[in-house]
Design a protein around this motif. Sequence first.
Motif, PDB file in Angstrom:
ATOM      1  N   PRO A   1       0.805  -1.224   0.000  1.00  0.00           N
ATOM      2  CA  PRO A   1       0.000   0.000   0.000  1.00  0.00           C
ATOM      3  C   PRO A   1       0.842   1.281   0.000  1.00  0.00           C
ATOM      4  CG  PRO A   1       0.222  -0.794   2.227  1.00  0.00           C
ATOM      5  CD  PRO A   1       0.926  -1.802   1.340  1.00  0.00           C
ATOM      6  N   VAL A   2       0.263   2.358  -0.503  1.00  0.00           N
ATOM      7  CA  VAL A   2       0.846   3.686  -0.322  1.00  0.00           C
ATOM      8  C   VAL A   2       0.569   4.068   1.129  1.00  0.00           C
ATOM      9  CG1 VAL A   2       0.718   6.118  -0.975  1.00  0.00           C
ATOM     10  CG2 VAL A   2       0.520   4.327  -2.728  1.00  0.00           C
ATOM     11  N   VAL A   3       1.628   4.434   1.873  1.00  0.00           N
ATOM     12  CA  VAL A   3       1.488   4.666   3.308  1.00  0.00           C
ATOM     13  C   VAL A   3       1.838   6.077   3.752  1.00  0.00           C
ATOM     14  CG1 VAL A   3       1.821   2.234   3.914  1.00  0.00           C
ATOM     15  CG2 VAL A   3       3.811   3.763   3.778  1.00  0.00           C
ATOM     16  N   HIS A   4       2.446   6.880   2.878  1.00  0.00           N
ATOM     17  CA  HIS A   4       2.909   8.200   3.304  1.00  0.00           C
ATOM     18  C   HIS A   4       3.199   9.034   2.065  1.00  0.00           C
ATOM     19  CE1 HIS A   4       4.954  10.862   6.254  1.00  0.00           C
ATOM     20  NE2 HIS A   4       5.895  11.044   5.348  1.00  0.00           N
ATOM     21  N   PHE A   5       2.968  10.340   2.160  1.00  0.00           N
ATOM     22  CA  PHE A   5       3.398  11.242   1.088  1.00  0.00           C
ATOM     23  C   PHE A   5       4.355  12.256   1.682  1.00  0.00           C
ATOM     24  CE2 PHE A   5      -0.109  13.529   2.983  1.00  0.00           C
ATOM     25  CZ  PHE A   5       0.362  14.833   3.028  1.00  0.00           C
ATOM     26  N   GLU A   6       5.072  12.946   0.803  1.00  0.00           N
ATOM     27  CA  GLU A   6       6.078  13.876   1.295  1.00  0.00           C
ATOM     28  C   GLU A   6       6.238  15.038   0.321  1.00  0.00           C
ATOM     29  OE1 GLU A   6       9.673  12.297   3.393  1.00  0.00           O
ATOM     30  OE2 GLU A   6      10.422  12.522   1.334  1.00  0.00           O
ATOM     31  N   VAL A   7       6.331  16.246   0.873  1.00  0.00           N
ATOM     32  CA  VAL A   7       6.629  17.449   0.107  1.00  0.00           C
ATOM     33  C   VAL A   7       7.879  18.048   0.739  1.00  0.00           C
ATOM     34  CG1 VAL A   7       5.808  19.707  -0.657  1.00  0.00           C
ATOM     35  CG2 VAL A   7       4.156  17.848  -0.323  1.00  0.00           C
ATOM     36  N   VAL A   8       8.925  18.242  -0.057  1.00  0.00           N
ATOM     37  CA  VAL A   8      10.209  18.693   0.476  1.00  0.00           C
ATOM     38  C   VAL A   8      10.743  19.842  -0.365  1.00  0.00           C
ATOM     39  CG1 VAL A   8      12.625  17.988   0.812  1.00  0.00           C
ATOM     40  CG2 VAL A   8      10.779  16.440   1.449  1.00  0.00           C
ATOM     41  N   GLY A   9      11.408  20.768   0.291  1.00  0.00           N
ATOM     42  CA  GLY A   9      12.054  21.878  -0.393  1.00  0.00           C
ATOM     43  C   GLY A   9      12.991  22.608   0.543  1.00  0.00           C
ATOM     44  N   GLU A  10      13.725  23.556   0.004  1.00  0.00           N
ATOM     45  CA  GLU A  10      14.699  24.328   0.787  1.00  0.00           C
ATOM     46  C   GLU A  10      14.036  25.106   1.922  1.00  0.00           C
ATOM     47  OE1 GLU A  10      18.202  25.177   0.209  1.00  0.00           O
ATOM     48  OE2 GLU A  10      18.414  23.528  -1.210  1.00  0.00           O
ATOM     49  N   ASP A  11      12.843  25.666   1.684  1.00  0.00           N
ATOM     50  CA  ASP A  11      12.137  26.464   2.695  1.00  0.00           C
ATOM     51  C   ASP A  11      11.038  25.616   3.335  1.00  0.00           C
ATOM     52  OD1 ASP A  11      10.910  28.385   4.280  1.00  0.00           O
ATOM     53  OD2 ASP A  11      10.200  29.602   2.587  1.00  0.00           O
TER      54      ASP A  11
ATOM     55  N   ARG B   1       9.728  25.527   6.360  1.00  0.00           N
ATOM     56  CA  ARG B   1       8.720  26.282   7.127  1.00  0.00           C
ATOM     57  C   ARG B   1       7.725  26.959   6.178  1.00  0.00           C
ATOM     58  NH1 ARG B   1       9.135  28.302  12.490  1.00  0.00           N
ATOM     59  NH2 ARG B   1      11.269  27.555  12.383  1.00  0.00           N
ATOM     60  N   GLY B   2       8.235  27.535   5.088  1.00  0.00           N
ATOM     61  CA  GLY B   2       7.360  28.170   4.106  1.00  0.00           C
ATOM     62  C   GLY B   2       6.420  27.169   3.444  1.00  0.00           C
ATOM     63  N   LEU B   3       6.928  25.964   3.157  1.00  0.00           N
ATOM     64  CA  LEU B   3       6.069  24.925   2.581  1.00  0.00           C
ATOM     65  C   LEU B   3       4.971  24.506   3.550  1.00  0.00           C
ATOM     66  CD1 LEU B   3       8.696  22.657   0.803  1.00  0.00           C
ATOM     67  CD2 LEU B   3       6.834  23.916  -0.298  1.00  0.00           C
TER      68      LEU B   3
ATOM     69  N   VAL C   1      16.197  18.094   7.057  1.00  0.00           N
ATOM     70  CA  VAL C   1      16.992  18.577   8.185  1.00  0.00           C
ATOM     71  C   VAL C   1      16.260  18.159   9.462  1.00  0.00           C
ATOM     72  CG1 VAL C   1      17.737  20.672   9.392  1.00  0.00           C
ATOM     73  CG2 VAL C   1      17.955  20.518   6.893  1.00  0.00           C
ATOM     74  N   PRO C   2      16.980  17.569  10.423  1.00  0.00           N
ATOM     75  CA  PRO C   2      16.316  17.181  11.678  1.00  0.00           C
ATOM     76  C   PRO C   2      15.579  18.374  12.298  1.00  0.00           C
ATOM     77  CG  PRO C   2      18.517  16.270  11.583  1.00  0.00           C
ATOM     78  CD  PRO C   2      18.391  17.208  10.402  1.00  0.00           C
ATOM     79  N   ASP C   3      14.450  18.104  12.881  1.00  0.00           N
ATOM     80  CA  ASP C   3      13.593  19.105  13.527  1.00  0.00           C
ATOM     81  C   ASP C   3      12.957  20.090  12.546  1.00  0.00           C
ATOM     82  OD1 ASP C   3      14.225  18.021  16.062  1.00  0.00           O
ATOM     83  OD2 ASP C   3      16.022  19.272  16.172  1.00  0.00           O
ATOM     84  N   ASP C   4      13.061  19.844  11.249  1.00  0.00           N
ATOM     85  CA  ASP C   4      12.428  20.738  10.278  1.00  0.00           C
ATOM     86  C   ASP C   4      11.502  19.972   9.342  1.00  0.00           C
ATOM     87  OD1 ASP C   4      11.824  23.206   9.334  1.00  0.00           O
ATOM     88  OD2 ASP C   4      13.671  23.505   8.200  1.00  0.00           O
TER      89      ASP C   4
ATOM     90  N   GLY D   1      14.793  21.735   3.997  1.00  0.00           N
ATOM     91  CA  GLY D   1      15.819  22.614   4.517  1.00  0.00           C
ATOM     92  C   GLY D   1      16.988  22.696   3.552  1.00  0.00           C
ATOM     93  N   ALA D   2      18.060  23.333   3.998  1.00  0.00           N
ATOM     94  CA  ALA D   2      19.232  23.541   3.149  1.00  0.00           C
ATOM     95  C   ALA D   2      19.724  22.220   2.562  1.00  0.00           C
ATOM     96  CB  ALA D   2      20.343  24.198   3.958  1.00  0.00           C
ATOM     97  N   GLY D   3      19.930  22.220   1.260  1.00  0.00           N
ATOM     98  CA  GLY D   3      20.442  21.036   0.579  1.00  0.00           C
ATOM     99  C   GLY D   3      19.387  20.021   0.181  1.00  0.00           C
ATOM    100  N   HIS D   4      18.129  20.296   0.461  1.00  0.00           N
ATOM    101  CA  HIS D   4      17.042  19.380   0.105  1.00  0.00           C
ATOM    102  C   HIS D   4      16.208  20.036  -0.995  1.00  0.00           C
ATOM    103  CE1 HIS D   4      17.710  16.442   3.317  1.00  0.00           C
ATOM    104  NE2 HIS D   4      18.088  17.482   4.035  1.00  0.00           N
TER     105      HIS D   4
END
Length: 142
Positions: free
Chosen positions: A19-29, A31-33, A57-60, A82-85
Motif C-alpha cells: 500500500p501507499v502509506v505516506h506522502f512527502e513534500v520537500v524543499g529548501e524552505d 517552514r514556508g512549505l 533537516v532534523p527538527d524541520d 531545509g538547506a540542501g534538500h
Amino acid sequence: MPDPTDRPTDRAPDRAPDPVVHFEVVGEDARGLRDYYGHLFGWTFDTSGLVAAAVSVPDDYGFTDPGRTREGVGIPGGVGGGAGHGPRVLFYVGVPDVAAAVQRAQRLGGTRVVGPETSPSGLVVAHVRDSAGNLVGLAGPR
C-alpha cells in the motif's frame, strides 16, 4: 523490460499489494512549505517526530494526518526539507523488506537514489527512480 503481468518470484501469490502509506513534500524552505500547505488545505504539522537526515533537516520536518473521508480515504504525510534538500513530491509504499524492494526495482529498470537508511525511529526508508525517472519512496520495518 520484464512483462508487468509476471509475479516476482520473491513474492507470495496470495500476498496483498503493497500500500501507499505516506506522502512527502520537500524543499529548501520547509517552514514556508508547511505554511503554504497549512493554509491551502487546513493541515497542521507536528515537527517533534524523528526523520532520517537524507529526507529532511532534523527538527524541520512536519508530520501531518490530513484526516479521513467517510470512506476512510486519506494517508498521513510530511512536509520538510531545509538547506540542501531540493524540491520534490513523492509517495512512499510500505514494503516488508526495503532492501529487497530496492533490488526488485533495480531488476525492473529502476535506480537507487537514497538508502536503504534507518531513520532515528527505526523505520527503514529508500528512494528509487522508476524506469521513467519518477522518484518513489519505500518504507518498512527492515
